[in-house]
Structure formats: structure tokens, C-alpha cells
Design an enzyme around this catalytic site. Structure first.
Site, short mmCIF file in Angstrom:
data_model
loop_
_atom_site.label_atom_id
_atom_site.label_comp_id
_atom_site.label_asym_id
_atom_site.label_seq_id
_atom_site.Cartn_x
_atom_site.Cartn_y
_atom_site.Cartn_z
N LEU A 14 0.61 -1.63 -0.16
CA LEU A 14 -0.16 -0.02 -0.12
C LEU A 14 0.87 1.31 0.15
O LEU A 14 0.90 2.06 0.92
CB LEU A 14 -1.22 -0.04 1.36
CG LEU A 14 -2.18 1.08 1.25
CD1 LEU A 14 -2.74 0.57 0.41
CD2 LEU A 14 -2.87 0.78 2.49
N HIS A 15 1.94 1.58 -0.84
CA HIS A 15 2.86 2.36 -1.39
C HIS A 15 2.64 3.11 -2.48
O HIS A 15 1.57 2.58 -3.13
CB HIS A 15 4.13 2.15 -0.30
CG HIS A 15 4.83 1.61 -0.40
ND1 HIS A 15 5.64 1.11 -0.73
CD2 HIS A 15 4.37 -0.01 -1.52
CE1 HIS A 15 6.56 -0.02 -0.70
NE2 HIS A 15 5.60 -0.73 -1.71
N ALA A 16 3.37 3.62 -2.87
CA ALA A 16 4.15 4.39 -4.41
C ALA A 16 2.00 5.03 -4.69
O ALA A 16 1.32 5.48 -4.14
CB ALA A 16 3.95 3.13 -5.19
#
Lengths: 92, 600
Positions: A14-16
């Protein structure tokens, strides 16, 4: 208050970009939204907050909403996370 | 060369070196545009004034939002989806509730000034993100640095637009982003120098398209130069002269004027036909990576696109581009350049170009590894999606299809099979495409040269890619500083490879273009034309220069030049001979260092 726990399945976690998409959706709702991983809780409407969670593939996060449209908010965020995963699957 | 000046020691002439990325000579006063330039001393704020600081901060965020919106509006419809995404990320970070809340509580709790509080909070995020291994997050660190600067300037009441007239200054910065570039172009700066930066970043490509003299990768330049220092920045050689002496300055002004004069001459070339002095036709076309670049190609006259590299479309996102996303990009280029042709090359990933969407193990020999057509054929679903998008775009204009890194006939057979499958699918879905789309291959591996006579029977055209060919023929990795000097496309073995490819193609009567860096190297042009290269596909900034050189020769002279080169024994002899030829053709150009460097 509505709360739901989910397994992050997509490879980028759940990054970028997924974080940006998450925040965009979260920001549409009037209620307070937070997201928790392990013992860290961040504002679900803050892109830097969500990015700093560093929720990778396989981590377990809890999405919590409190206030107006809390039910709808949590549901659409879960749908988004599943969608991101599905998109990846299709590409494979 | 340093020379003792009679003036004060801090006015000594100093020469610095960087990497030139966009040609031209800029002369002017330096303007430092960087975070190090903003000072945010810590102040203790009395309790009754805390609210003022908070209001000031909120106002600064509000004003910066407005500033960004203005830039977005100015840039307007010109931006692609990728750039819009960058703008979006800027806005999201600027308005991030966590940052705003943290700053406000920091101001309250520690009773400190807003700019100091904001600077520290942003710096922490910036550090955390730049330490990340994810390229998307790293990019966001640059966003944060930029935003930090903007907001603090607003808090302190000196926002960028008022920091003095930027016109004719040379802007020095750590690293600039697209926002900065557009803002600077509107301010008519003379040139750009960056401490960091990369040759193939989006920013670099845009700077080059805007034809702004620029140099990147100058170590510690921010410590060495102050705002208002006099500077000469040579985007041809990468040389920066700080505090030039009167004599040097005079020389540089002459150089700049000469360069401008030549540029003007080239612009006049834009409208004239592509024929040699003895009325032989030739083709000069452009290499592009982004669909946005097509506008700068059109500005150079009626020239087509000899190489549309599609890797960028695959590298700029973490996810695979969908067929529609690809189609949209191909369509834009095809339509804009019509009726001129565009050659679309299927994605050439692997090697030094890592695809973010596939998990690749690090290879011991990436250039001998899983790359280009090998990757395409191993992932037929992804490859077919690209072929579909290209075929769909083919009906809208003049499209050719090109395959990278072909080493055997089998690879052509396998690709043709996939193309036929895609065509059948399209037909059954009643989707239009050009059934006779010309299909060609890159000749960039020695095995392809050896098989050129057979390959020529299978395809409609060849394009020689010298960048790879040279490294495979000479067994030189030019990224390796110890052997990089051995990398030279004037090596007799390379010339023989080119000649033999041309001979095989001529027998089958198929055209041969060249799209590597060699095609954009002025010294090589008469030689290549004489050997029989009919199309020179070069970077947009080199288009008119190459065209002008070709317009200044006669075919039979070029043939003579190439015959002579083929008889010479060493790389050095060949280069020296060609330099002599060039000096005779364009006597005054060498002083501008014009022929010593080409731009990819």
C-alpha cells in the site's frame, strides 16, 4: 464506528501509487478515516501518512472510519484494495 | 586552465565540468534556486503571536496551492497523463492533512516560527522517502523538497516570482522538476545547471526539447557559485566558467553568437527539401521517447519519426500500460505526424532498462541476457497487447513496425505468427488496421549482420542500431570507465558490419536506416550516406544539423569518402580523415566544438 481488517495482497503493498489512489478515495468522505498496521495508526486521508505505513504485501491492516458515511467509506476502500489486486492479476 | 587574476581572489576565473545535456552557450548571472538558499532560523514566538504564525502558515499553503494551479493552467492541455499524475501528487502532498496538523501543533507546542517548523517536518519526510528503494517514493522526495521551498518562500514573503528578474540568468539548482522547467521557460532564463540530474530523465528530455542550454551532474556547484556570480555555461562541452576574465568573456560571446547564427541557419533549413547538392534524395527523421516530443519534431519542418521507442511507456508506471493507454499514445503521434511516417519499435526492455512490472533477477550479463525481443516472445500476452495497440493505430496514418535485437530467423517467424494471430483477432472483432503494415527489424547484433542476406528476405526494412552493435562487435561495455575509450563507432570492424548489412539489403531492395547515436554524429554523416544509408534517424535537436550536412554534399563525393574510409586501417586514421573532410565543408564550425559531441 466501522472497522475492517484486510490482508494486503498486491505485490506493491500500500505504498507508491496505490497509496495515492487510497487517499483520493478516502478524501471523498466526510468521516474521519484512519488506518492501522501493527501499532502504527495514520490518517487515511494523508498521502504521507499512508506511505509511511509501509504496508507491504502480506501485511494486515485495519481500516477504521468514524462519522458520516462511515460504512460506505470502509466498503469502498476495501473494494479499491481488491481492485488493485485484481488489476495486477489480470496483467499476469 | 586557471589564471591568476589581478582582482580579488574570489573573482578568479574557475572552470567546472559537468555533463552537457542540451546544446547552446549561456552567458549571464547565476541564480541559485535551491533549498540550501532558503534560511529558516529558529525563533521563539511569544504566546500571543502564535496564532499569527499559524495563520501565516495556512495562508502560505493556500497561496502555494494557487501558484501551482496557475502553473497547471498555463501548461494546460499540453500535459500528458503521466505529468498530470506528477501534478496531482504535488497537490496531494501540499494539502496533506498530516503535514498541516503536525506543523500547526509544532508551532503551538514548541512556540516556534512557522517556516522553521514546516522546514523540519518536511525535511524528515523528504529524508525518509529518499531513503526508499521504490522509485515512485523517491520521486515524491523531490516533490517534497520543491514544495518545502515554495511554501517557505511564501511564509517569508519572498515567493519565487518576486525573487528578481530571472530573465537571462543561468539557474543553478540541485535538481529541477517539470514544474520548475515550465516556470523557468516562461521567465526566459538563459540556461540551466544542475548539481544532480540524469541524462534520460523526463526533465532532461523536456529541457532538450525546449532547446535550453543545460549541464547536469556538476559536483558541489551549489557550494562554489553564488547568486549574481558571472557565468558561462557551455551546453555543448559541459564546461562552466565562473567569473570569466574579460578576454574569456569576449571569446565566449563570440562563440555564443556563432552558435546562434548557425542555429538560425538551421532553422532556415526547416522549410527546404531534403536533397543533396546533386539532387539525390535523403531522409532525416527523429528518434522520440515520449508522445509529447512529436511537437518539437513538427517544429523542425516536414520530418517523420524514424524511431518511436516505446520502453518509456512501459517504464514510467509501476503497472503495465493497458492496450488503451498504449493506443492513445501511439495514436497521438501517428495522427500528429501524418502524412509522414512513424516507425514504432516494440518495447526494448532489459539490459540497463529495467521493467518495473516484471520481477527480474539481477543478471550477471544483462546485455547478454533476457531483453528486448526475447522478453517479448517469452511474454506473448503482453507483447500481443502492444502489437494490437500498434495495429489499431496503424489505420490512422503511416505506421511501420520494428522489432528490436533480432538475432535469428526463428525470432522473426515467432513474431510474425503473433502478428497474424492479432490480425485475425482484430478482423473477427471488426476493428480496422493496416493489413500491409511494413515490418522491419533492428540490426544491432553481429549475428543479424551475418544473416542479413536471409533476414532481408523476411522483412520490409532494416534499421541499424549502432549503440548496441558497437558494444557487441567490439566487446566493450561503455558504462565501464576502464574500457569506455575503446567504444568507437569509427572502428573499421564496425564500418565493415554496416557495409555488409547494406550490401545484403540492397540485394533484396529493402531500405536501411540508422537510428543509433552514430546517425546523429556529424562526422559520420558523409561516410554513412556514401555507404548507402538512406534514412538518418536522430534526436530532435540534431535534425536540422544532419539535414544541413546532407544538403551540403554530393552523393558521388560521399561515396568517395566512404571508399577511402574503408581502405584505412585504424579508428584514429578514419576519424582524422573525416574531421579533415568536415573542416573543409564547414570551416568555422569546429571552434564551437560542434562536431565533437552528439546528443542521443
Amino acid at each position: 464506528m466501522v472497522e475492517k481488517t484486510i490482508h494486503i495482497q498486491n505485490s506493491m503493498g500500500l505504498h507508491a501509487r496505490p497509496a495515492a489512489r487510497f487517499v483520493k478515495i478516502a478524501s471523498k468522505y466526510p468521516c474521519h478515516i484512519e488506518i492501522t498496521k501493527d501499532d502504527l495508526t495514520v490518517d487515511g486521508k494523508s498521502i504521507l501518512g499512508v506511505m509511511s505505513l509501509a504496508a507491504e504485501k502480506g501485511s494486515v491492516v485495519t481500516i477504521r472510519a468514524d462519522g458520516d458515511k462511515e460504512q460506505e467509506a470502509v466498503e469502498s476502500l476495501i473494494i479499491l484494495l481488491n481492485e488493485i489486486y485484481d488489476e495486477e492479476e489480470i496483467q499476469k | 586552465m586557471k589564471k591568476k587574476s589581478k582582482n580579488k581572489s574570489n573573482c578568479q576565473e574557475v572552470i567546472l565540468k559537468g555533463q552537457p545535456i542540451s546544446p547552446g552557450i549561456a552567458i549571464g548571472k547565476a541564480f541559485i534556486l535551491d533549498e540550501d538558499y532558503i534560511e529558516t532560523p529558529k525563533e521563539r514566538i511569544p504566546v500571543h503571536k502564535i496564532q499569527d504564525q499559524i495563520d501565516k502558515f495556512k495562508q502560505a499553503i493556500h497561496d502555494t496551492t494557487h501558484d501551482l494551479q496557475t502553473i497547471i493552467d498555463q501548461v494546460g492541455m499540453r500535459v500528458s497523463a503521466h505529468k498530470r499524475e506528477i501534478f496531482d501528487a504535488h497537490m496531494m502532498i501540499l494539502e496533506d492533512s498530516q503535514i498541516i496538523d503536525q506543523t500547526i501543533s509544532e508551532i503551538k507546542n514548541k512556540q516556534i516560527n512557522a517556516d522553521y517548523a514546516y522546514f523540519n517536518i518536511m525535511r524528515n519526510y523528504q529524508r525518509a522517502l529518499s531513503a526508499s528503494s521504490d522509485s515512485y517514493l523517491k520521486e515524491r522526495a523531490t516533490d517534497i523538497r520543491d514544495l518545502k521551498r515554495r511554501v517557505i518562500r511564501r511564509i517569508q514573503g519572498i515567493h519565487r516570482e518576486q525573487t528578481g528578474n530571472l530573465k537571462d540568468t543561468i539557474v543553478i539548482s540541485h535538481e529541477l522538476n517539470l514544474f520548475d522547467i515550465y516556470a523557468l521557460t516562461n521567465n526566459k532564463v538563459a540556461g540551466i545547471v544542475m548539481q544532480g540530474g540524469g541524462r534520460t530523465t523526463h526533465t532532461t528530455i523536456i529541457i532538450r526539447a525546449l532547446e535550453l542550454p543545460a549541464i547536469i551532474g556538476v559536483p558541489r556547484i551549489l557550494q562554489k557559485i553564488k547568486t549574481d556570480d558571472m557565468l558561462v555555461a557551455n551546453g555543448l562541452t559541459g564546461e562552466i566558467i565562473l567569473n570569466p576574465e574579460q578576454k574569456t568573456l569576449k571569446k565566449c560571446i563570440k562563440k555564443r553568437n556563432n552558435f546562434k547564427k548557425y542555429e538560425q541557419q538551421y532553422l532556415r533549413v526547416a522549410g527546404v527539401p531534403s536533397v543533396t547538392l546533386d539532387k539525390n534524395k535523403f531522409v532525416v527523421s527523429a528518434n522520440i521517447e515520449l508522445s509529447d516530443e512529436v511537437d518539437s519534431v513538427i517544429a523542425h519542418g516536414e520530418l517523420g519519426i524514424g524511431l518511436f521507442r516505446t520502453e518509456y511507456i512501459f517504464m514510467s508506471e509501476d503497472k503495465l500500460p493497458t492496450e488503451e493507454e498504449q493506443y492513445e499514445k501511439y495514436m497521438t503521434v501517428v495522427k500528429k505526424i501524418y502524412p509522414l511516417p512513424v516507425t514504432i519499435r516494440t518495447f526494448d526492455l532489459g539490459g540497463d532498462k529495467i521493467a518495473p512490472f516484471v520481477e527480474t533477477e539481477s543478471e550477471k550479463n544483462p546485455f547478454l541476457g533476457w531483453r528486448a525481443i526475447r522478453m517479448c516472445l517469452d511474454m506473448p500476452d503482453i507483447f500481443k497487447k502492444q502489437l494490437r495497440a500498434i495495429l489499431r493505430a496503424s489505420v490512422l496514418g503511416n505506421v511501420k513496425l520494428m522489432l528490436p535485437l533480432i538475432t535469428s530467423i526463428e525470432e522473426i517467424y515467432a513474431t510474425k505468427l503473433l502478428i497474424e494471430e492479432v490480425k485475425t483477432e482484430l478482423k473477427s472483432q471488426n476493428i480496422d488496421f493496416d493489413p500491409h503494415i511494413p515490418t522491419g527489424i533492428m540490426i544491432e547484433v553481429p549475428s543479424a549482420v551475418m544473416l542479413a542476406d536471409r533476414l532481408a528476405k523476411e522483412v520490409d526494412f532494416f534499421s541499424i542500431g549502432t549503440n548496441d552493435l558497437v558494444q557487441y562487435v567490439l566487446a566493450v561495455d561503455r558504462g565501464n570507465a576502464r574500457v569506455a575509450n575503446l567504444y568507437n563507432f569509427f572502428h573499421p570492424a564496425v564500418l565493415r558490419m554496416i557495409k555488409s548489412t547494406l550490401k545484403a539489403a540492397k540485394k533484396q531492395n529493402i531500405p536501411v536506416s540508422m537510428c543509433g547515436e552514430m546517425a546523429g554524429e556529424p562526422l559520420a554523416v558523409p561516410l554513412l550516406f556514401g555507404l548507402g544509408i538512406s534514412e538518418f534517424s536522430v534526436s530532435p535537436v540534431m535534425l536540422l544539423k544532419i539535414k544541413q550536412i546532407l544538403r551540403s554534399i554530393k552523393f558521388f563525393e560521399a561515396e568517395k569518402i566512404s571508399r577511402h574510409c574503408m581502405r584505412l586501417h585504424t579508428t584514429d586514421e578514419i576519424e582524422r580523415y573525416l574531421r579533415g573532410v568536415m573542416d573543409k565543408m564547414f570551416p568555422r564550425m569546429d571552434e564551437d566544438n560542434f562536431f565533437k559531441r552528439s546528443y542521443k
